[in-house]
Design a protein around this motif. Sequence first.
Motif, PDB file in Angstrom:
ATOM      1  N   THR A 346      60.828  19.360   9.315  1.00 40.23           N
ATOM      2  CA  THR A 346      61.824  20.323   9.777  1.00 40.23           C
ATOM      3  C   THR A 346      62.559  19.763  10.991  1.00 40.23           C
ATOM      4  O   THR A 346      62.342  18.634  11.408  1.00 40.23           O
ATOM      5  CB  THR A 346      61.160  21.663  10.144  1.00 40.23           C
ATOM      6  OG1 THR A 346      60.402  21.510  11.362  1.00 40.23           O
ATOM      7  CG2 THR A 346      60.230  22.139   9.029  1.00 40.23           C
ATOM      8  N   THR A 347      63.406  20.586  11.566  1.00 37.88           N
ATOM      9  CA  THR A 347      64.170  20.178  12.749  1.00 37.88           C
ATOM     10  C   THR A 347      63.407  20.419  14.041  1.00 37.88           C
ATOM     11  O   THR A 347      63.879  20.045  15.116  1.00 37.88           O
ATOM     12  CB  THR A 347      65.506  20.941  12.807  1.00 37.88           C
ATOM     13  OG1 THR A 347      65.236  22.347  12.899  1.00 37.88           O
ATOM     14  CG2 THR A 347      66.340  20.685  11.555  1.00 37.88           C
ATOM     15  N   LEU A 348      62.234  21.052  13.949  1.00 38.10           N
ATOM     16  CA  LEU A 348      61.442  21.372  15.143  1.00 38.10           C
ATOM     17  C   LEU A 348      60.316  20.362  15.296  1.00 38.10           C
ATOM     18  O   LEU A 348      59.402  20.319  14.456  1.00 38.10           O
ATOM     19  CB  LEU A 348      60.879  22.793  15.039  1.00 38.10           C
ATOM     20  CG  LEU A 348      61.920  23.901  14.909  1.00 38.10           C
ATOM     21  CD1 LEU A 348      61.233  25.250  14.713  1.00 38.10           C
ATOM     22  CD2 LEU A 348      62.837  23.942  16.130  1.00 38.10           C
ATOM     23  N   PRO A 349      60.308  19.547  16.347  1.00 35.64           N
ATOM     24  CA  PRO A 349      59.321  18.471  16.491  1.00 35.64           C
ATOM     25  C   PRO A 349      57.875  18.948  16.529  1.00 35.64           C
ATOM     26  O   PRO A 349      56.978  18.230  16.078  1.00 35.64           O
ATOM     27  CB  PRO A 349      59.708  17.816  17.824  1.00 35.64           C
ATOM     28  CG  PRO A 349      61.128  18.188  18.060  1.00 35.64           C
ATOM     29  CD  PRO A 349      61.303  19.539  17.435  1.00 35.64           C
ATOM     30  N   ASP A 350      57.630  20.156  17.058  1.00 32.80           N
ATOM     31  CA  ASP A 350      56.242  20.590  17.208  1.00 32.80           C
ATOM     32  C   ASP A 350      55.712  21.346  15.992  1.00 32.80           C
ATOM     33  O   ASP A 350      54.645  21.947  16.041  1.00 32.80           O
ATOM     34  CB  ASP A 350      56.069  21.437  18.472  1.00 32.80           C
ATOM     35  CG  ASP A 350      56.932  22.692  18.476  1.00 32.80           C
ATOM     36  OD1 ASP A 350      57.822  22.803  17.607  1.00 32.80           O
ATOM     37  OD2 ASP A 350      56.722  23.550  19.343  1.00 32.80           O
ATOM     38  N   ASP A 351      56.431  21.295  14.877  1.00 33.99           N
ATOM     39  CA  ASP A 351      55.915  21.895  13.640  1.00 33.99           C
ATOM     40  C   ASP A 351      54.797  21.060  13.035  1.00 33.99           C
ATOM     41  O   ASP A 351      54.008  21.563  12.234  1.00 33.99           O
ATOM     42  CB  ASP A 351      57.038  22.050  12.604  1.00 33.99           C
ATOM     43  CG  ASP A 351      57.849  23.316  12.813  1.00 33.99           C
ATOM     44  OD1 ASP A 351      57.503  24.104  13.705  1.00 33.99           O
ATOM     45  OD2 ASP A 351      58.836  23.516  12.083  1.00 33.99           O
ATOM     46  N   ILE A 352      54.751  19.771  13.401  1.00 38.49           N
ATOM     47  CA  ILE A 352      53.785  18.855  12.802  1.00 38.49           C
ATOM     48  C   ILE A 352      53.020  18.118  13.894  1.00 38.49           C
ATOM     49  O   ILE A 352      53.613  17.641  14.866  1.00 38.49           O
ATOM     50  CB  ILE A 352      54.493  17.854  11.869  1.00 38.49           C
ATOM     51  CG1 ILE A 352      55.009  18.576  10.619  1.00 38.49           C
ATOM     52  CG2 ILE A 352      53.567  16.712  11.463  1.00 38.49           C
ATOM     53  CD1 ILE A 352      55.779  17.691   9.679  1.00 38.49           C
ATOM     54  N   VAL A 353      51.691  18.012  13.722  1.00 45.44           N
ATOM     55  CA  VAL A 353      50.831  17.280  14.644  1.00 45.44           C
ATOM     56  C   VAL A 353      50.338  16.019  13.940  1.00 45.44           C
ATOM     57  O   VAL A 353      49.975  16.051  12.758  1.00 45.44           O
ATOM     58  CB  VAL A 353      49.630  18.148  15.096  1.00 45.44           C
ATOM     59  CG1 VAL A 353      48.727  17.366  16.038  1.00 45.44           C
ATOM     60  CG2 VAL A 353      50.128  19.425  15.770  1.00 45.44           C
ATOM     61  N   HIS A 354      50.325  14.901  14.656  1.00 46.09           N
ATOM     62  CA  HIS A 354      49.897  13.617  14.100  1.00 46.09           C
ATOM     63  C   HIS A 354      48.473  13.726  13.555  1.00 46.09           C
ATOM     64  O   HIS A 354      47.639  14.458  14.084  1.00 46.09           O
ATOM     65  CB  HIS A 354      49.965  12.544  15.181  1.00 46.09           C
ATOM     66  CG  HIS A 354      49.881  11.146  14.661  1.00 46.09           C
ATOM     67  ND1 HIS A 354      48.683  10.539  14.356  1.00 46.09           N
ATOM     68  CD2 HIS A 354      50.849  10.227  14.393  1.00 46.09           C
ATOM     69  CE1 HIS A 354      48.903   9.310  13.930  1.00 46.09           C
ATOM     70  NE2 HIS A 354      50.216   9.096  13.934  1.00 46.09           N
ATOM     71  N   TYR A 355      48.189  12.971  12.505  1.00 46.16           N
ATOM     72  CA  TYR A 355      46.888  13.068  11.841  1.00 46.16           C
ATOM     73  C   TYR A 355      45.727  12.514  12.657  1.00 46.16           C
ATOM     74  O   TYR A 355      44.575  12.932  12.467  1.00 46.16           O
ATOM     75  CB  TYR A 355      46.925  12.380  10.475  1.00 46.16           C
ATOM     76  CG  TYR A 355      47.201  10.891  10.498  1.00 46.16           C
ATOM     77  CD1 TYR A 355      46.170   9.961  10.544  1.00 46.16           C
ATOM     78  CD2 TYR A 355      48.509  10.416  10.455  1.00 46.16           C
ATOM     79  CE1 TYR A 355      46.435   8.598  10.557  1.00 46.16           C
ATOM     80  CE2 TYR A 355      48.783   9.057  10.461  1.00 46.16           C
ATOM     81  CZ  TYR A 355      47.749   8.154  10.513  1.00 46.16           C
ATOM     82  OH  TYR A 355      48.013   6.801  10.532  1.00 46.16           O
ATOM     83  N   SER A 356      45.973  11.581  13.589  1.00 40.84           N
ATOM     84  CA  SER A 356      44.846  11.011  14.345  1.00 40.84           C
ATOM     85  C   SER A 356      45.091  10.942  15.849  1.00 40.84           C
ATOM     86  O   SER A 356      44.147  10.678  16.599  1.00 40.84           O
ATOM     87  CB  SER A 356      44.533   9.603  13.836  1.00 40.84           C
ATOM     88  OG  SER A 356      45.597   8.706  14.120  1.00 40.84           O
ATOM     89  N   GLU A 357      46.290  11.189  16.301  1.00 39.92           N
ATOM     90  CA  GLU A 357      46.609  11.140  17.734  1.00 39.92           C
ATOM     91  C   GLU A 357      47.125  12.499  18.188  1.00 39.92           C
ATOM     92  O   GLU A 357      47.918  13.129  17.476  1.00 39.92           O
ATOM     93  CB  GLU A 357      47.644  10.042  18.006  1.00 39.92           C
ATOM     94  CG  GLU A 357      47.109   8.660  17.634  1.00 39.92           C
ATOM     95  CD  GLU A 357      48.114   7.543  17.871  1.00 39.92           C
ATOM     96  OE1 GLU A 357      47.680   6.372  17.943  1.00 39.92           O
ATOM     97  OE2 GLU A 357      49.327   7.819  17.990  1.00 39.92           O
ATOM     98  N   PRO A 358      46.707  12.992  19.367  1.00 37.44           N
ATOM     99  CA  PRO A 358      47.065  14.336  19.821  1.00 37.44           C
ATOM    100  C   PRO A 358      48.510  14.405  20.341  1.00 37.44           C
ATOM    101  O   PRO A 358      48.753  14.490  21.543  1.00 37.44           O
ATOM    102  CB  PRO A 358      46.047  14.619  20.932  1.00 37.44           C
ATOM    103  CG  PRO A 358      45.728  13.262  21.492  1.00 37.44           C
ATOM    104  CD  PRO A 358      45.785  12.317  20.332  1.00 37.44           C
ATOM    105  N   ARG A 359      49.451  14.403  19.426  1.00 38.81           N
ATOM    106  CA  ARG A 359      50.866  14.385  19.808  1.00 38.81           C
ATOM    107  C   ARG A 359      51.726  14.785  18.606  1.00 38.81           C
ATOM    108  O   ARG A 359      51.261  14.841  17.463  1.00 38.81           O
ATOM    109  CB  ARG A 359      51.285  12.977  20.255  1.00 38.81           C
ATOM    110  CG  ARG A 359      51.110  11.903  19.185  1.00 38.81           C
ATOM    111  CD  ARG A 359      51.586  10.540  19.673  1.00 38.81           C
ATOM    112  NE  ARG A 359      51.400   9.481  18.682  1.00 38.81           N
ATOM    113  CZ  ARG A 359      52.238   9.177  17.710  1.00 38.81           C
ATOM    114  NH1 ARG A 359      53.368   9.884  17.562  1.00 38.81           N
ATOM    115  NH2 ARG A 359      51.994   8.189  16.866  1.00 38.81           N
ATOM    116  N   ILE A 360      52.989  15.069  18.907  1.00 36.40           N
ATOM    117  CA  ILE A 360      53.953  15.259  17.839  1.00 36.40           C
ATOM    118  C   ILE A 360      54.422  13.887  17.355  1.00 36.40           C
ATOM    119  O   ILE A 360      54.114  12.858  17.964  1.00 36.40           O
ATOM    120  CB  ILE A 360      55.160  16.096  18.309  1.00 36.40           C
ATOM    121  CG1 ILE A 360      55.941  15.361  19.413  1.00 36.40           C
ATOM    122  CG2 ILE A 360      54.712  17.474  18.782  1.00 36.40           C
ATOM    123  CD1 ILE A 360      57.264  16.014  19.784  1.00 36.40           C
TER     124      ILE A 360
END
Length: 450
Positions: A346-360
């Motif tokens: 999507t257009t919102l960066p915080d909709d998805i969290v990285h699979y192994s690192e605590p970040r967008i």
Amino acid sequence: MDKVTKPLRFLDVFAGCGGLSLGLLQAGCQGVFAIEKNDHAFETLHHNLVDGKRYQFDWPKWLPRKAMACEELLRNYGPELDAMKDNIDLIVGSPPCQGFSTAGQRDPNDPRNKMTEQYLLLVEKLQPRYLAIENVAGFNIRFEAEEGLNRSFNASKRSSYADHIAGRLVDLGYSVSRGLVNCADFGVPQNRVRYLMLCERDHTQDVARTSLFQNLINYRSEFLKRKNLPSTRKISVKEAIGDLLVTGKKLVDNTDSGVKGFKEAEYQPPVTLDCYLSLMRMYAPPAAPNSRRLAKHLLATVRYFEKVQEVCRPGICMSVAERKKLGTKKHSTTLLHGDWPAPTITTLPDDIVHYSEPRILTVRENARLQSFPDWFEFKGSYTTGGKQRKHQCPRYTQVGNAVPPLLANAIGEILNTLCSSELSIDELATRSSGDLTNMEAEKSSLFAVV
């Protein structure tokens, strides 16, 4: 059908940063011009495709190479457009549908509704042989007619916005085939289900032809084979962005955003490339790909993402119970599953969290999940907020709004083949028949004809 040797010439309307255009150019089509009203999105498209190192549009001298709305094009260049009738083979792009959205108030005076009329007027002026329209999966949601809704819509007695557009195109002389397609079925590492309308100006001798949409579905297996991509499974997140991990990498100053204080991880291309990365790294320069700026997460944000990774099921949108455990009201967060395709970007960066690192994700990671190659550079600001959100189109938004180039590539190859081959469309369908007989493919690639 007479054999044609020249490339199919296309016009991209509501072009965004150029995902559709890129895929068509990769398929051997020739861009003529593109219409996009946002300065940042047009800057990205112009830099890469209009006057790019790999591709250039055959831009007409009478049209300024600048961002503009479709309304401005029609208002200021009507005679020039009339003179181009029958010189454009394909128009791609989709008019915004928010004015008819079930989530909105369906205001008949919504200016976004006028964009549909402008799009249809442009089609009527140029009368291309083909049209390709892409939109969200809900484009064809049915709803009851409401008092006060646009009269032309009510008069049509059609039950969805897609039905309305299809009916108008039939009135203009086009046959319309349409349905849902999952971009992951065409090698995109993302379960992005989109609604496609593929249209052809009617020719009486082709009454019995197979639909364009069905030909696209049938072409899937051959397309994946041509790209050296697997046809029995989908590309995973790790395959797409595993080389962009931050852990163990040296952090250096980010320089492509024009804002000081941001970091990015040093990039070293993998020694060996798998099938998907081979496509993404093809023609990439020795320098690292741009748009890898890391977000400056507060410590509390990092801790929150770590908790998301502990609590949430990877690959599945956060449940009510998981939101309660995390103490968040945000509904659309998904923790990536490294071995699955991503959910819709999507257009919102915080909709998805990285699979192994605590970040967008970075913009480049999102771009990889959309199938943009590494040589494609994004321009403009990374993010925006507040009142500017309605007017600006930062990099995250450009990527999230784009049509995945791999899907556009498949569409372009189908149409280019039809234009340049003496084979009938039915012969092409037989020759390129794919393996969509398994249940998963049938669920993700529905077919309907108007």
